[in-house]
Scaffold this active site. Sequence first.
Site, PDB file in Angstrom:
ATOM      1  N   HIS A  78       0.807  -1.396  -0.079  1.00 51.19           N
ATOM      2  CA  HIS A  78       0.120   0.071   0.072  1.00 51.19           C
ATOM      3  C   HIS A  78       0.880   1.040   0.006  1.00 51.19           C
ATOM      4  O   HIS A  78       0.588   2.332  -0.710  1.00 51.19           O
ATOM      5  CB  HIS A  78      -1.052   0.091   1.331  1.00 51.19           C
ATOM      6  CG  HIS A  78      -1.942  -1.084   1.120  1.00 51.19           C
ATOM      7  ND1 HIS A  78      -2.512  -1.570   2.252  1.00 51.19           N
ATOM      8  CD2 HIS A  78      -2.010  -2.064   0.215  1.00 51.19           C
ATOM      9  CE1 HIS A  78      -3.341  -2.659   2.019  1.00 51.19           C
ATOM     10  NE2 HIS A  78      -3.079  -2.900   0.791  1.00 51.19           N
ATOM     11  N   HIS A 234      -9.382  -1.909  -4.981  1.00 46.45           N
ATOM     12  CA  HIS A 234      -8.358  -2.282  -4.102  1.00 46.45           C
ATOM     13  C   HIS A 234      -7.273  -3.208  -4.573  1.00 46.45           C
ATOM     14  O   HIS A 234      -5.994  -3.033  -4.540  1.00 46.45           O
ATOM     15  CB  HIS A 234      -8.720  -2.842  -2.553  1.00 46.45           C
ATOM     16  CG  HIS A 234      -7.405  -2.855  -1.635  1.00 46.45           C
ATOM     17  ND1 HIS A 234      -6.914  -2.081  -1.052  1.00 46.45           N
ATOM     18  CD2 HIS A 234      -6.779  -3.988  -1.421  1.00 46.45           C
ATOM     19  CE1 HIS A 234      -5.993  -2.351  -0.439  1.00 46.45           C
ATOM     20  NE2 HIS A 234      -5.672  -3.745  -0.482  1.00 46.45           N
ATOM     21  N   ASP A 238      -3.323  -2.686  -4.907  1.00 46.80           N
ATOM     22  CA  ASP A 238      -2.331  -3.724  -4.740  1.00 46.80           C
ATOM     23  C   ASP A 238      -1.286  -3.934  -5.757  1.00 46.80           C
ATOM     24  O   ASP A 238      -0.063  -4.112  -5.670  1.00 46.80           O
ATOM     25  CB  ASP A 238      -2.915  -5.156  -4.470  1.00 46.80           C
ATOM     26  CG  ASP A 238      -3.301  -5.162  -2.856  1.00 46.80           C
ATOM     27  OD1 ASP A 238      -3.015  -4.313  -2.096  1.00 46.80           O
ATOM     28  OD2 ASP A 238      -4.098  -5.986  -2.681  1.00 46.80           O
ATOM     29  N   HIS A 261      -1.418 -11.272  -4.953  1.00 52.35           N
ATOM     30  CA  HIS A 261       0.058 -11.052  -4.949  1.00 52.35           C
ATOM     31  C   HIS A 261       0.955 -12.021  -5.546  1.00 52.35           C
ATOM     32  O   HIS A 261       1.984 -11.692  -6.003  1.00 52.35           O
ATOM     33  CB  HIS A 261       0.236 -10.743  -3.346  1.00 52.35           C
ATOM     34  CG  HIS A 261      -0.197  -9.692  -2.714  1.00 52.35           C
ATOM     35  ND1 HIS A 261      -0.108  -8.394  -3.181  1.00 52.35           N
ATOM     36  CD2 HIS A 261      -1.041  -9.651  -1.643  1.00 52.35           C
ATOM     37  CE1 HIS A 261      -0.592  -7.310  -2.497  1.00 52.35           C
ATOM     38  NE2 HIS A 261      -1.531  -8.263  -1.719  1.00 52.35           N
TER      39      HIS A 261
HETATM   40 ZN   LIG Z   1      -3.872  -4.729  -0.507  1.00 53.65          ZN
END
Ligand SMILES: [Zn+2]
Length: 295
Positions: A78, A234, A238, A261
Amino acid sequence: MHVERKTINADVAITGIGLHSGIYTRLELHPASAGSGITFVRSDLGGLRIHALQASTTALDYATTVGKDDVSVGTVEHILSAIVACGITDVDIHIDGPEVPIIDGSALPFMHLIDAAGVKSLGVTVPVLRITEPIEIVDGEKSIRIVPSNRLVIKYKIDFNHSTIGRESFHFDFHHDNFLRKIAPARTFGFMRDVEKLRAAGLARGGSVENCIVLDDSGVVNGPLRFKDEFVRHKILDLVGDLALVGRPIVGEITANRAGHALHSRFVEKILAAAAMSAEQPSLAPSSRPAATFA
Ligand SMILES: [Zn+2]
């Protein structure tokens, strides 16, 4: 294609709890010299420096962690997304513990922190990594792909088996104001049903209704949402943070579908491998050029 290298004007600090560790840390941003890059500095461990680069990533479960030897800094994505969105290429991020504070779960507090410090040009430029051939990773229903463009564009789609989230998609044209208004406020999210399992694994120990969107089977526990499609926004936040680990600005049109991720990280690795291959063979004739080259 080049852009100016930038850092911040003054030291600024923020403190808060880590989403996964539950540990409170103080984080300070300090100006850095041109070419030093974005670096985490463990101020509690003699100033050990960990470069915010793909080669430093050590864990990718639910958040991105960078480390060196036995020392790490977790949940870096973030703050990195805010740094990249502000066009900062060189900054030292001092932290006195193992995890970046989650604050409200979004990148907005970090945008405000950088705004308070001010951004300044370092008087030199950095070459932008520009994709010239498509690069793609597919893993079952998850995929991520980049094709050439002279801007950074991200089209993200998610599909969660949950009545509140379901299918969402968002098209994001990367520039500072767009990021500030449309992406930075989007908060991280988690499911009540996962909390016990996560905590048993040492995760989500600092998670609360103050710092993430919490969902149970019927909906959002701590509404209202900041955007009706806050979840997919969001995911873009990321991805922008994970792309910071490329180590320099990048342009291209990215299409991501149900990624996260782990896939972002494999994608960055593949982009860097293609860039390295292209850099090693600069004199090849056009007909024998590698599959991906960069300008
Ligand atoms: Zn995040």
